[in-house]
Design a protein around this motif. Structure first.
Motif, PDB file in Angstrom:
ATOM      1  N   GLY A  87       0.802  -1.214   0.000  1.00  0.00           N
ATOM      2  CA  GLY A  87       0.000   0.000   0.000  1.00  0.00           C
ATOM      3  C   GLY A  87       0.835   1.264   0.000  1.00  0.00           C
ATOM      4  N   ALA A  88       1.969   1.233   0.670  1.00  0.00           N
ATOM      5  CA  ALA A  88       2.827   2.420   0.740  1.00  0.00           C
ATOM      6  C   ALA A  88       3.447   2.725  -0.619  1.00  0.00           C
ATOM      7  N   ALA A  89       3.834   1.693  -1.333  1.00  0.00           N
ATOM      8  CA  ALA A  89       4.481   1.866  -2.637  1.00  0.00           C
ATOM      9  C   ALA A  89       3.478   1.853  -3.780  1.00  0.00           C
ATOM     10  N   ASN A  90       2.221   1.581  -3.464  1.00  0.00           N
ATOM     11  CA  ASN A  90       1.182   1.497  -4.502  1.00  0.00           C
ATOM     12  C   ASN A  90       1.571   0.521  -5.607  1.00  0.00           C
ATOM     13  N   THR A  91       1.928  -0.676  -5.194  1.00  0.00           N
ATOM     14  CA  THR A  91       2.251  -1.725  -6.160  1.00  0.00           C
ATOM     15  C   THR A  91       1.527  -3.025  -5.780  1.00  0.00           C
ATOM     16  N   VAL A  92       1.261  -3.823  -6.767  1.00  0.00           N
ATOM     17  CA  VAL A  92       0.747  -5.173  -6.551  1.00  0.00           C
ATOM     18  C   VAL A  92       1.672  -6.110  -7.323  1.00  0.00           C
ATOM     19  N   THR A  93       2.109  -7.160  -6.667  1.00  0.00           N
ATOM     20  CA  THR A  93       3.068  -8.060  -7.285  1.00  0.00           C
ATOM     21  C   THR A  93       2.493  -9.472  -7.393  1.00  0.00           C
ATOM     22  N   LEU A  94       3.030 -10.204  -8.326  1.00  0.00           N
ATOM     23  CA  LEU A  94       2.700 -11.605  -8.491  1.00  0.00           C
ATOM     24  C   LEU A  94       4.014 -12.372  -8.524  1.00  0.00           C
ATOM     25  N   GLN A  95       4.302 -13.079  -7.457  1.00  0.00           N
ATOM     26  CA  GLN A  95       5.487 -13.922  -7.394  1.00  0.00           C
ATOM     27  C   GLN A  95       5.124 -15.274  -7.971  1.00  0.00           C
ATOM     28  N   MET A  96       5.829 -15.675  -9.018  1.00  0.00           N
ATOM     29  CA  MET A  96       5.524 -16.921  -9.702  1.00  0.00           C
ATOM     30  C   MET A  96       6.714 -17.860  -9.591  1.00  0.00           C
ATOM     31  N   ASN A  97       6.494 -18.996  -8.967  1.00  0.00           N
ATOM     32  CA  ASN A  97       7.517 -20.027  -8.816  1.00  0.00           C
ATOM     33  C   ASN A  97       7.071 -21.284  -9.538  1.00  0.00           C
ATOM     34  N   GLY A  98       8.004 -22.156  -9.814  1.00  0.00           N
ATOM     35  CA  GLY A  98       7.653 -23.411 -10.455  1.00  0.00           C
ATOM     36  C   GLY A  98       6.940 -23.226 -11.781  1.00  0.00           C
ATOM     37  N   LEU A  99       7.429 -22.303 -12.588  1.00  0.00           N
ATOM     38  CA  LEU A  99       6.736 -21.980 -13.831  1.00  0.00           C
ATOM     39  C   LEU A  99       6.757 -23.154 -14.805  1.00  0.00           C
ATOM     40  N   LYS A 100       5.660 -23.265 -15.548  1.00  0.00           N
ATOM     41  CA  LYS A 100       5.488 -24.318 -16.542  1.00  0.00           C
ATOM     42  C   LYS A 100       5.312 -23.681 -17.911  1.00  0.00           C
ATOM     43  N   SER A 101       5.514 -24.468 -18.945  1.00  0.00           N
ATOM     44  CA  SER A 101       5.380 -23.926 -20.302  1.00  0.00           C
ATOM     45  C   SER A 101       3.967 -23.384 -20.536  1.00  0.00           C
ATOM     46  N   GLU A 102       2.981 -24.016 -19.914  1.00  0.00           N
ATOM     47  CA  GLU A 102       1.595 -23.565 -20.098  1.00  0.00           C
ATOM     48  C   GLU A 102       1.297 -22.254 -19.391  1.00  0.00           C
ATOM     49  N   ASP A 103       2.245 -21.744 -18.612  1.00  0.00           N
ATOM     50  CA  ASP A 103       2.077 -20.416 -18.011  1.00  0.00           C
ATOM     51  C   ASP A 103       2.458 -19.296 -18.977  1.00  0.00           C
ATOM     52  N   THR A 104       2.977 -19.652 -20.130  1.00  0.00           N
ATOM     53  CA  THR A 104       3.346 -18.650 -21.129  1.00  0.00           C
ATOM     54  C   THR A 104       2.122 -17.864 -21.567  1.00  0.00           C
ATOM     55  N   ALA A 105       2.198 -16.546 -21.429  1.00  0.00           N
ATOM     56  CA  ALA A 105       1.071 -15.673 -21.743  1.00  0.00           C
ATOM     57  C   ALA A 105       1.483 -14.220 -21.534  1.00  0.00           C
ATOM     58  N   VAL A 106       0.623 -13.334 -21.962  1.00  0.00           N
ATOM     59  CA  VAL A 106       0.741 -11.928 -21.559  1.00  0.00           C
ATOM     60  C   VAL A 106      -0.023 -11.775 -20.250  1.00  0.00           C
ATOM     61  N   TYR A 107       0.640 -11.226 -19.255  1.00  0.00           N
ATOM     62  CA  TYR A 107       0.029 -11.046 -17.943  1.00  0.00           C
ATOM     63  C   TYR A 107      -0.364  -9.579 -17.767  1.00  0.00           C
ATOM     64  N   LEU A 108      -1.594  -9.377 -17.335  1.00  0.00           N
ATOM     65  CA  LEU A 108      -2.130  -8.022 -17.192  1.00  0.00           C
ATOM     66  C   LEU A 108      -2.611  -7.795 -15.763  1.00  0.00           C
ATOM     67  N   CYS A 109      -2.332  -6.620 -15.249  1.00  0.00           N
ATOM     68  CA  CYS A 109      -2.861  -6.285 -13.933  1.00  0.00           C
ATOM     69  C   CYS A 109      -4.165  -5.500 -14.093  1.00  0.00           C
ATOM     70  N   ASN A 110      -5.001  -5.677 -13.115  1.00  0.00           N
ATOM     71  CA  ASN A 110      -6.347  -5.097 -13.139  1.00  0.00           C
ATOM     72  C   ASN A 110      -6.660  -4.471 -11.788  1.00  0.00           C
ATOM     73  N   ALA A 111      -7.356  -3.361 -11.822  1.00  0.00           N
ATOM     74  CA  ALA A 111      -7.836  -2.736 -10.592  1.00  0.00           C
ATOM     75  C   ALA A 111      -9.317  -2.449 -10.729  1.00  0.00           C
ATOM     76  N   GLY A 112     -10.070  -2.853  -9.732  1.00  0.00           N
ATOM     77  CA  GLY A 112     -11.488  -2.524  -9.672  1.00  0.00           C
ATOM     78  C   GLY A 112     -11.695  -1.388  -8.687  1.00  0.00           C
ATOM     79  N   THR A 113     -12.349  -0.344  -9.126  1.00  0.00           N
ATOM     80  CA  THR A 113     -12.516   0.838  -8.291  1.00  0.00           C
ATOM     81  C   THR A 113     -13.987   1.202  -8.147  1.00  0.00           C
ATOM     82  N   ILE A 114     -14.256   1.958  -7.115  1.00  0.00           N
ATOM     83  CA  ILE A 114     -15.579   2.564  -6.957  1.00  0.00           C
ATOM     84  C   ILE A 114     -15.368   4.065  -6.845  1.00  0.00           C
ATOM     85  N   GLN A 115     -15.917   4.779  -7.819  1.00  0.00           N
ATOM     86  CA  GLN A 115     -15.768   6.235  -7.865  1.00  0.00           C
ATOM     87  C   GLN A 115     -17.153   6.841  -8.001  1.00  0.00           C
ATOM     88  N   ASN A 116     -17.517   7.676  -7.036  1.00  0.00           N
ATOM     89  CA  ASN A 116     -18.851   8.272  -7.025  1.00  0.00           C
ATOM     90  C   ASN A 116     -19.928   7.195  -7.105  1.00  0.00           C
TER      91      ASN A 116
END
Length: 120
Positions: free
Chosen positions: A74-103
């Motif tokens: 929260g202090a750095a305003n980052t979200v991370t995904l630590q991925m271990n034991g990667l497999k070939s089927e994990d190959t992809a474009v990875y996208l981060c998403n934020a859901g917000t409530i505004q007004n």
């Protein structure tokens, strides 16, 4: 809200990568965070999420099988995904998403994606 993903790359099977998503703008409106992945010709799928940033409740897709960890700084305003034991089927474009409530209205925001390639 702006999202900037980084950390992708080429890794051998069994290796690890740490994806990071830097958040800026109206970050106080963020209620949920997630990492998705997209393979050409396939439906975008949810990998991991923090369903409610106030409680820290997390969700992982079945295929993660305990290999990935999503976390938020929260202090750095980052979200991370630590991925271990990667497999070939994990190959992809990875996208981060934020859901917000505004007004009182829900909005979805997406980062630009970072390529993860798992190959020997």
């Amino acid at each position: 809200v702006q999202l900037q993903a980084s950390g992708g790359g080429l890794v051998q099977p069994g290796g690890s990568l740490r994806l990071s998503c830097a958040m800026s703008g109206d970050v106080f409106s963020i209620r949920s965070l997630g990492w998705y992945r997209q393979v050409p010709g396939k439906v975008r799928e949810l990998v991991a999420a923090i369903r409610d940033v106030r409680t820290g409740t997390t969700y992982y897709a079945d295929f993660v099988e305990g290999r990935f960890t999503i976390s938020r700084d929260g202090a750095a305003n980052t979200v991370t995904l630590q991925m271990n034991g990667l497999k070939s089927e994990d190959t992809a474009v990875y996208l981060c998403n934020a859901g917000t409530i505004q007004n009182g209205i829900y909005y979805d925001y997406w980062g630009q994606g970072t390529q993860v390639t798992v190959s020997s």
